[in-house]
Each structure stands twice: as C-alpha cells, then as structure tokens.
Design an enzyme around this catalytic site. Structure first.
Site, PDB file in Angstrom:
ATOM      1  N   SER A 146      -7.292  -0.958   4.519  1.00  0.00           N
ATOM      2  CA  SER A 146      -6.891  -2.345   4.779  1.00  0.00           C
ATOM      3  C   SER A 146      -6.194  -2.966   3.571  1.00  0.00           C
ATOM      4  CB  SER A 146      -8.122  -3.192   5.146  1.00  0.00           C
ATOM      5  OG  SER A 146      -8.700  -2.699   6.331  1.00  0.00           O
ATOM      6  N   ILE A 171      -2.730  10.233   8.755  1.00  0.00           N
ATOM      7  CA  ILE A 171      -1.295  10.088   8.974  1.00  0.00           C
ATOM      8  C   ILE A 171      -0.870  10.733  10.300  1.00  0.00           C
ATOM      9  CG2 ILE A 171       1.003  10.475   7.993  1.00  0.00           C
ATOM     10  CD1 ILE A 171      -0.955   8.576   6.363  1.00  0.00           C
ATOM     11  N   LEU A 347     -15.401   2.516  38.621  1.00  0.00           N
ATOM     12  CA  LEU A 347     -15.345   3.856  39.207  1.00  0.00           C
ATOM     13  C   LEU A 347     -16.701   4.570  39.163  1.00  0.00           C
ATOM     14  CD1 LEU A 347     -12.300   3.219  38.906  1.00  0.00           C
ATOM     15  CD2 LEU A 347     -11.961   5.639  38.439  1.00  0.00           C
ATOM     16  N   GLU A 372      -2.702   0.193  12.092  1.00  0.00           N
ATOM     17  CA  GLU A 372      -1.714  -0.899  12.007  1.00  0.00           C
ATOM     18  C   GLU A 372      -2.381  -2.235  11.709  1.00  0.00           C
ATOM     19  OE1 GLU A 372       1.491  -0.640  12.176  1.00  0.00           O
ATOM     20  OE2 GLU A 372       1.948   1.206  13.253  1.00  0.00           O
TER      21      GLU A 372
HETATM   22  P1  TGC Z   1      -0.134 -10.128   0.047  1.00  0.00           P
HETATM   23  O1  TGC Z   1      -0.350 -10.509  -1.387  1.00  0.00           O
HETATM   24  O2  TGC Z   1      -0.511 -11.070   1.123  1.00  0.00           O
HETATM   25  O3  TGC Z   1       1.408  -9.723   0.244  1.00  0.00           O
HETATM   26  C1  TGC Z   1       2.081  -8.846  -0.629  1.00  0.00           C
HETATM   27  C2  TGC Z   1       3.569  -8.997  -0.376  1.00  0.00           C
HETATM   28  O4  TGC Z   1       3.861  -8.568   0.957  1.00  0.00           O
HETATM   29  C3  TGC Z   1       4.419  -9.659   1.713  1.00  0.00           C
HETATM   30  N1  TGC Z   1       3.876  -9.545   3.077  1.00  0.00           N
HETATM   31  C4  TGC Z   1       4.628  -9.140   4.099  1.00  0.00           C
HETATM   32  N2  TGC Z   1       5.928  -8.838   4.180  1.00  0.00           N
HETATM   33  C5  TGC Z   1       6.394  -8.459   5.374  1.00  0.00           C
HETATM   34  N3  TGC Z   1       5.595  -8.375   6.471  1.00  0.00           N
HETATM   35  C6  TGC Z   1       4.289  -8.663   6.426  1.00  0.00           C
HETATM   36  N4  TGC Z   1       3.524  -8.533   7.509  1.00  0.00           N
HETATM   37  C7  TGC Z   1       3.745  -9.073   5.205  1.00  0.00           C
HETATM   38  N5  TGC Z   1       2.491  -9.436   4.775  1.00  0.00           N
HETATM   39  C8  TGC Z   1       2.599  -9.719   3.489  1.00  0.00           C
HETATM   40  C9  TGC Z   1       3.975 -10.909   1.011  1.00  0.00           C
HETATM   41  O5  TGC Z   1       4.846 -11.974   1.284  1.00  0.00           O
HETATM   42  C10 TGC Z   1       4.047 -10.450  -0.440  1.00  0.00           C
HETATM   43  O6  TGC Z   1       5.418 -10.431  -0.804  1.00  0.00           O
HETATM   44  P2  TGC Z   1       5.859 -10.740  -2.321  1.00  0.00           P
HETATM   45  O7  TGC Z   1       7.337 -10.733  -2.292  1.00  0.00           O
HETATM   46  O8  TGC Z   1       5.251 -12.072  -2.657  1.00  0.00           O
HETATM   47  O9  TGC Z   1       5.279  -9.633  -3.167  1.00  0.00           O
HETATM   48  O10 TGC Z   1      -0.830  -8.732   0.236  1.00  0.00           O
HETATM   49  P3  TGC Z   1      -2.358  -8.327   0.206  1.00  0.00           P
HETATM   50  O11 TGC Z   1      -2.501  -7.234  -0.806  1.00  0.00           O
HETATM   51  O12 TGC Z   1      -3.242  -9.542   0.034  1.00  0.00           O
HETATM   52  O13 TGC Z   1      -2.598  -7.684   1.647  1.00  0.00           O
HETATM   53  C11 TGC Z   1      -2.169  -8.312   2.817  1.00  0.00           C
HETATM   54  C12 TGC Z   1      -2.688  -7.618   4.101  1.00  0.00           C
HETATM   55  C13 TGC Z   1      -4.176  -7.380   4.039  1.00  0.00           C
HETATM   56  C14 TGC Z   1      -2.388  -8.561   5.224  1.00  0.00           C
HETATM   57  C15 TGC Z   1      -1.963  -6.301   4.339  1.00  0.00           C
HETATM   58  O14 TGC Z   1      -2.065  -5.481   3.272  1.00  0.00           O
HETATM   59  C16 TGC Z   1      -2.350  -5.604   5.624  1.00  0.00           C
HETATM   60  O15 TGC Z   1      -1.724  -5.886   6.636  1.00  0.00           O
HETATM   61  N6  TGC Z   1      -3.354  -4.666   5.631  1.00  0.00           N
HETATM   62  C17 TGC Z   1      -3.568  -3.776   6.763  1.00  0.00           C
HETATM   63  C18 TGC Z   1      -3.034  -2.412   6.411  1.00  0.00           C
HETATM   64  C19 TGC Z   1      -2.346  -1.763   7.571  1.00  0.00           C
HETATM   65  O16 TGC Z   1      -1.977  -2.367   8.563  1.00  0.00           O
HETATM   66  N7  TGC Z   1      -2.111  -0.468   7.445  1.00  0.00           N
HETATM   67  C20 TGC Z   1      -1.390   0.250   8.440  1.00  0.00           C
HETATM   68  C21 TGC Z   1      -1.044   1.656   7.970  1.00  0.00           C
HETATM   69  S1  TGC Z   1       0.170   2.429   8.966  1.00  0.00           S
HETATM   70  C22 TGC Z   1      -0.597   2.800  10.394  1.00  0.00           C
HETATM   71  O17 TGC Z   1      -1.696   2.468  10.660  1.00  0.00           O
HETATM   72  C23 TGC Z   1       0.212   3.575  11.334  1.00  0.00           C
HETATM   73  S2  TGC Z   1      -0.563   4.013  12.793  1.00  0.00           S
HETATM   74  C24 TGC Z   1       0.799   4.387  13.658  1.00  0.00           C
HETATM   75  C25 TGC Z   1       0.607   4.992  14.998  1.00  0.00           C
HETATM   76  O18 TGC Z   1       0.123   6.125  15.125  1.00  0.00           O
HETATM   77  O19 TGC Z   1       1.038   4.336  15.985  1.00  0.00           O
HETATM   78  P1  FAD Z   2     -11.210   0.052   5.880  1.00  0.00           P
HETATM   79  O1  FAD Z   2     -10.050  -0.668   5.262  1.00  0.00           O
HETATM   80  O2  FAD Z   2     -12.126   0.766   4.963  1.00  0.00           O
HETATM   81  O3  FAD Z   2     -11.998  -0.998   6.764  1.00  0.00           O
HETATM   82  C1  FAD Z   2     -13.339  -0.738   7.230  1.00  0.00           C
HETATM   83  C2  FAD Z   2     -13.850  -2.014   7.900  1.00  0.00           C
HETATM   84  O4  FAD Z   2     -13.879  -3.070   6.950  1.00  0.00           O
HETATM   85  C3  FAD Z   2     -12.917  -2.510   9.013  1.00  0.00           C
HETATM   86  O5  FAD Z   2     -13.687  -2.995  10.078  1.00  0.00           O
HETATM   87  C4  FAD Z   2     -12.137  -3.641   8.361  1.00  0.00           C
HETATM   88  O6  FAD Z   2     -11.695  -4.621   9.306  1.00  0.00           O
HETATM   89  C5  FAD Z   2     -13.183  -4.203   7.415  1.00  0.00           C
HETATM   90  N1  FAD Z   2     -12.592  -4.923   6.299  1.00  0.00           N
HETATM   91  C6  FAD Z   2     -11.744  -4.454   5.349  1.00  0.00           C
HETATM   92  N2  FAD Z   2     -11.405  -5.424   4.480  1.00  0.00           N
HETATM   93  C7  FAD Z   2     -12.044  -6.540   4.897  1.00  0.00           C
HETATM   94  C8  FAD Z   2     -12.091  -7.893   4.419  1.00  0.00           C
HETATM   95  N3  FAD Z   2     -11.404  -8.295   3.362  1.00  0.00           N
HETATM   96  N4  FAD Z   2     -12.855  -8.783   5.098  1.00  0.00           N
HETATM   97  C9  FAD Z   2     -13.560  -8.394   6.198  1.00  0.00           C
HETATM   98  N5  FAD Z   2     -13.564  -7.153   6.675  1.00  0.00           N
HETATM   99  C10 FAD Z   2     -12.810  -6.230   6.039  1.00  0.00           C
HETATM  100  N6  FAD Z   2      -2.059   5.035   8.236  1.00  0.00           N
HETATM  101  C11 FAD Z   2      -0.811   5.349   7.767  1.00  0.00           C
HETATM  102  O7  FAD Z   2      -0.435   4.974   6.667  1.00  0.00           O
HETATM  103  N7  FAD Z   2       0.053   6.078   8.537  1.00  0.00           N
HETATM  104  C12 FAD Z   2      -0.271   6.534   9.764  1.00  0.00           C
HETATM  105  O8  FAD Z   2       0.549   7.182  10.434  1.00  0.00           O
HETATM  106  C13 FAD Z   2      -1.575   6.243  10.265  1.00  0.00           C
HETATM  107  N8  FAD Z   2      -1.981   6.741  11.475  1.00  0.00           N
HETATM  108  C14 FAD Z   2      -3.283   6.594  11.865  1.00  0.00           C
HETATM  109  C15 FAD Z   2      -3.741   7.280  12.998  1.00  0.00           C
HETATM  110  C16 FAD Z   2      -5.084   7.167  13.388  1.00  0.00           C
HETATM  111  C17 FAD Z   2      -5.560   7.937  14.570  1.00  0.00           C
HETATM  112  C18 FAD Z   2      -5.962   6.351  12.648  1.00  0.00           C
HETATM  113  C19 FAD Z   2      -7.403   6.195  13.070  1.00  0.00           C
HETATM  114  C20 FAD Z   2      -5.513   5.676  11.532  1.00  0.00           C
HETATM  115  C21 FAD Z   2      -4.173   5.820  11.112  1.00  0.00           C
HETATM  116  N9  FAD Z   2      -3.719   5.212   9.927  1.00  0.00           N
HETATM  117  C22 FAD Z   2      -2.457   5.480   9.451  1.00  0.00           C
HETATM  118  C23 FAD Z   2      -4.651   4.496   9.062  1.00  0.00           C
HETATM  119  C24 FAD Z   2      -5.016   3.090   9.529  1.00  0.00           C
HETATM  120  O9  FAD Z   2      -3.963   2.210   9.323  1.00  0.00           O
HETATM  121  C25 FAD Z   2      -6.272   2.667   8.783  1.00  0.00           C
HETATM  122  O10 FAD Z   2      -7.349   3.421   9.324  1.00  0.00           O
HETATM  123  C26 FAD Z   2      -6.550   1.182   8.902  1.00  0.00           C
HETATM  124  O11 FAD Z   2      -5.553   0.430   8.232  1.00  0.00           O
HETATM  125  C27 FAD Z   2      -7.937   0.792   8.349  1.00  0.00           C
HETATM  126  O12 FAD Z   2      -8.168   1.361   7.106  1.00  0.00           O
HETATM  127  P2  FAD Z   2      -9.554   2.161   6.837  1.00  0.00           P
HETATM  128  O13 FAD Z   2      -9.707   3.154   7.926  1.00  0.00           O
HETATM  129  O14 FAD Z   2      -9.500   2.666   5.448  1.00  0.00           O
HETATM  130  O15 FAD Z   2     -10.673   1.075   6.997  1.00  0.00           O
END
Ligand code: TGC
Ligand code: FAD
Length: 392
Positions: A146, A171, A347, A372
């Site tokens: 996260s 990934i 079902l 995501e």
């Molecule tokens: P924070 O300090 O808020 O922001 C850092 C910089 O990023 C900018 N920013 C964004 N820019 C574009 N789009 C967004 N949604 C943005 N959110 C923030 C922000 O303006 C800042 O810019 P700058 O110029 O001031 O440096 O960052 P933070 O470290 O406090 O974290 C923010 C947080 C928690 C919302 C973010 O890190 C987050 O969304 N965490 C969740 C991680 C996540 O979604 N991981 C996904 C991995 S990929 C994946 O799961 C693929 S699965 C694909 C599949 O199989 O379909």
């Molecule tokens: P953690 O970040 O350790 O979170 C654990 C729990 O803590 C969650 O319930 C979360 O909501 C909670 N938590 C965390 N921080 C806070 C907070 N500040 N306050 C309250 N609660 C909090 N990533 C990629 O980069 N590329 C990919 O292609 C990709 N594909 C994926 C495919 C699959 C099948 C899966 C399962 C994951 C994939 N991911 C990928 C990773 C995915 O994006 C992460 O699993 C996700 O972002 C959560 O991270 P984590 O699993 O480390 O959970």
C-alpha cells in the site's frame, strides 16, 4: 457456454441510449469473442490453475490491448468509454482475462506512451498492441504494498548503463512477460521507470503458486540481481511516485467497469436459475427473500453502470480526478463481490460447482478488492479528498 441467454444482460436505465453505435459494436464484438473463446475453457483453466493458451494474441486480434493508444503506435485510438466497455465484457468472462488486458494496456502501454521516448514507443507499443509481446508492471515489493513510496528497489548510474537491484512481488504475468515496466529509486532516492527485458542477465521471474484467486492468471515475482539496464530503457518523461500512480488511475478506471461484467454474469445466472429451480412446489424466484436479493443486485449494477458512464465522460474530458476514480473502483468492486457471494446462495449447493460462475468470480474478486489499491486505501483517499487530511 454461458448458462443464461445473452439477451438478458441488464440495461435497466436505458444506458444504451447514451452510447454511440461504435460503443455498442465494440461491446458486441468483445462479448461475442468472450462467448466463443473464454466461456468454453475458463472453468477448466481456473480449476487447473493454468492460463488460457494464446490469450494475449487473441486479445490483440480483437483490439483489446491499448484501445485508447494512438493508431500510429498500434492502438485503436478509441475513447475511454470504449475502453471501459471492453473491460466490462472481458471481466464477464473472468477477472484474469480483464487483468491481462488491464496490465498490458494501462500499466505497460500507458506509461510507455505517456512517459516514453519516441524510440521506446516505436519499439514496444505495436508489439504490445498485437499481443506478440507481453508486459508486466513492477511496483509492489515484499515489504511495500500500500505504501509504494517506501520501495527499496534501486538503480545506480554506471556511466554507460544502469545497474538495477531489488525485487517486486505479486506481479501479474511476470512468469510470461517479455518486458517489465519497473519502478525503482535513483541515487537521489527519486522514483523512475525502467523497461527491463527478459534475457537481461540477473533478471528472473519466479511464479507464485497455490493461489485460490485469479487461477487462470499467472502471478509471480520480478527479481533483479545486478541487472545491467541500457540507458535508453529509462522512461524519460516522469520522476516521482506520480509516474506509477498515473498508470494506476487508468487501470483502476478499467477495473471499475470490469467488475460490472463479473456482477452481470452472476446476476443473469441467478435470475435464470431462480425461475427454473422449484422448491415447495414453486420456482424459488417466486419467494420474496429471493426476489429481494435479485432486486438489490439489479439496483447496485445499475448504480455502478451510471457511475462508470459519468466517470468515462469525465475521463474523456481529462477531468476525472484520482479520488473520483478511487471512489468508483472501491464502490464497484464491493458491489461485484457482494453480488457474487449472495448470488451463489441463490443456487444452493449448485452454486459451489464449476458449471456456474459464482465461486470463480467471488474468488477472483478477492484479488481485485486488494490489488490496484485495497478497499481501505481507496476509502482513505476519499477521506483525504473530503477533509484535506492524510490519514495513511
Ligand atoms: P502522496 O504523497 O500522496 O503522493 C506522492 C505523489 O504522487 C501524486 N499522486 C498521484 N498522481 C497521480 N495519480 C494518483 N492517483 C496520485 N496519487 C498521488 C501526488 O500528487 C504526489 O505528487 P508530487 O508531485 O507532489 O510528488 O503519496 P503517498 O506516499 O502518501 O501514497 C499515496 C497512496 C497511498 C494513495 C498511494 O501510494 C496508493 O495508491 N497506494 C496503493 C498502492 C497500489 O495501488 N498499488 C497497486 C500496484 S499495481 C497492481 O496492483 C496491479 S494489479 C493489475 C491487475 O492484475 O489487474
Ligand atoms: P498491505 O499494504 O500490507 O496491506 C495489508 C492491509 O493493511 C490491507 O488491508 C490494507 O488496506 C491495510 N493498510 C495498509 N496501510 C494502511 C493504512 N495506512 N491505514 C489502514 N489500513 C492500512 N502489484 C504490482 O505492482 N503489479 C502487479 O501486476 C500486481 N498484480 C497483483 C496480482 C494479484 C493477484 C495480487 C493479489 C496483487 C497484485 N499486486 C500487483 C499487488 C497489489 O497491488 C498489492 O497486493 C496491494 O497494493 C496491497 O499491498 P499488500 O498486499 O502489500 O498489502
């Protein structure tokens, strides 16, 4: 083949009237492909934890990879609503199919198109669009999910190349990928994107086994052990966490639409079954408790469709904020997972069987509600947008 007739796909608020003829044609062609390619083999693939052979090339053929990428780079130059409708139809088949298209389109082609050099666009985008090349996206690490800003993967400037070290986890498509868009810290601790190619020494992609979710999709690690990355493989157009997060905006938007497809598949199956299955002398659909479930499913699907359509309009006008996208991803995935779980109950015992899609969708959606950005992370993003206070 699907259990229910396709004509029963719900459009309760006449949303089709707001779509163009092109939107409807695109949706129909993807729907037909899902029916003929995905439906006959998806249960077998999920049960056996195998991917669908040739999936990426098939997705390329139907134009599902990078639909909004310009035509000159191999995309289809379509609008955001077309992209959403494609995702909806793919996820009606299975979240693994939508995931493959999401990663390739929003997490690999999008950053190369937005932040890549002209040479990078010409080298990679056409092959990614056709599915001849498979991409993956490395942001998450074993210790940082996260909170990707704390990532540890880093690279050093060695003069004529970069040296990359670290590891990414969870990934999608890592074991299959030809290239990976990898986010790592430079020597100043700033995040940048690198295109890492299979075959580069020190780069490995071990598979993650034994998942109970997304079993028709490959997941794995990206491991970098002194990988020499050519300098021309750095994405020149962005520095900082906003690079990967911009890609997530696009992928999360696609998921918001996609999960409506999974919900529709469950809803339609439950309607059909409840009319046919008789208990106590009547169809179970004649009982108020079952009707309540069906009525609530249709209400939630309709609300989700309207949310996505307006988000798509905003996105077409470049006005969709990241927080608006978070709201849709969070709401719609919860809607879909609730419908998958509740519809399975309609079902009875049959609901646990592979002939019906509910268990598979429900298990898949356990990943979708986590990747995501988790359900709670998106809530915190909305909370921050309301209050201006970061509660992470
Ligand atoms: P924070 O300090 O808020 O922001 C850092 C910089 O990023 C900018 N920013 C964004 N820019 C574009 N789009 C967004 N949604 C943005 N959110 C923030 C922000 O303006 C800042 O810019 P700058 O110029 O001031 O440096 O960052 P933070 O470290 O406090 O974290 C923010 C947080 C928690 C919302 C973010 O890190 C987050 O969304 N965490 C969740 C991680 C996540 O979604 N991981 C996904 C991995 S990929 C994946 O799961 C693929 S699965 C694909 C599949 O199989 O379909
Ligand atoms: P953690 O970040 O350790 O979170 C654990 C729990 O803590 C969650 O319930 C979360 O909501 C909670 N938590 C965390 N921080 C806070 C907070 N500040 N306050 C309250 N609660 C909090 N990533 C990629 O980069 N590329 C990919 O292609 C990709 N594909 C994926 C495919 C699959 C099948 C899966 C399962 C994951 C994939 N991911 C990928 C990773 C995915 O994006 C992460 O699993 C996700 O972002 C959560 O991270 P984590 O699993 O480390 O959970």
């Amino acid at each position: 083949m699907s259990y229910y007739p396709l004509t029963s796909i719900p459009d309760y608020y006449g949303i089709d009237a707001l779509l163009t003829e092109e939107h409807k044609l695109i949706r129909q062609s993807v729907r037909d492909w899902v029916e003929s390619f995905v439906m006959p083999q998806i249960d077998h693939a999920a049960q056996n934890h195998t991917d669908l052979p040739g999936l990426m090339k098939e997705l390329g053929k139907i134009g599902a990879l990078g639909p909004y990428i310009p035509v000159e780079y191999g995309g289809s130059g379509l609008d955001q609503i077309s992209y959403g409708l494609i995702m909806q139809e793919l996820e009606r088949g299975d979240s693994a199919v939508r995931s493959a298209a999401s990663v390739q389109s929003s997490l690999v082609m999008f950053p190369i198109n937005e932040f890549g050099s002209e040479e990078q666009k010409r080298k990679y985008l056409p092959q990614l669009a056709s599915g001849e090349m498979i991409g993956s996206f490395g942001l998450t690490e074993p210790n940082h999910g996260s909170d990707p800003g704390s990532m540890e993967t880093y690279f050093k400037d060695m003069g004529d190349h970069y040296l990359l070290n670290g590891a990414k986890m969870w990934i999608t498509n890592s074991p299959l990928c030809d290239i990976a868009v990898v986010w790592a810290k430079n020597e100043e601790g700033k995040i940048q994107g690198l295109i890492v190619e299979r075959g580069m020494e020190g780069f490995t992609t071990p598979e993650t086994h034994n998942k109970w979710s997304l079993r028709a999709s490959k997941t794995g690690e990206l491991v970098f052990n002194d990988v020499k990355v050519p300098k021309e493989n750095l994405l020149p157009g962005v520095t900082g966490l906003k690079g990967p997060l911009s890609c997530l905006n696009s992928a999360r938007y696609g998921i918001s639409w996609g999960v409506i497809g999974a919900a529709i598949d469950c809803y339609c199956t439950a309607v059909q079954y409840s009319k046919e299955r008789r208990q106590f002398g009547n169809p179970i659909g004649s009982y108020q408790l079952q009707q309540k479930k069906l009525a609530e499913f249709l209400t939630e699907i309709t609300k989700a469709q309207l949310l996505c359509l307006q988000l798509g309009n905003l996105k077409n006008d470049h006005k969709a904020s990241p927080a608006q996208i978070s709201m849709a991803k969070r709401n719609n995935v919860k809607m879909a997972i609730d419908i998958a779980r509740e519809s399975r109950q309609i079902l009875g015992g049959m609901g646990i069987m592979g002939e019906f899609p509910m268990m598979r969708h429900a298990a898949n959606l356990e990943s979708v509600i986590t990747y995501e950005g988790t359900h709670d992370v998106h809530l915190l993003i909305t909370g921050m947008d309301i209050t201006g206070i970061n509660a992470f």
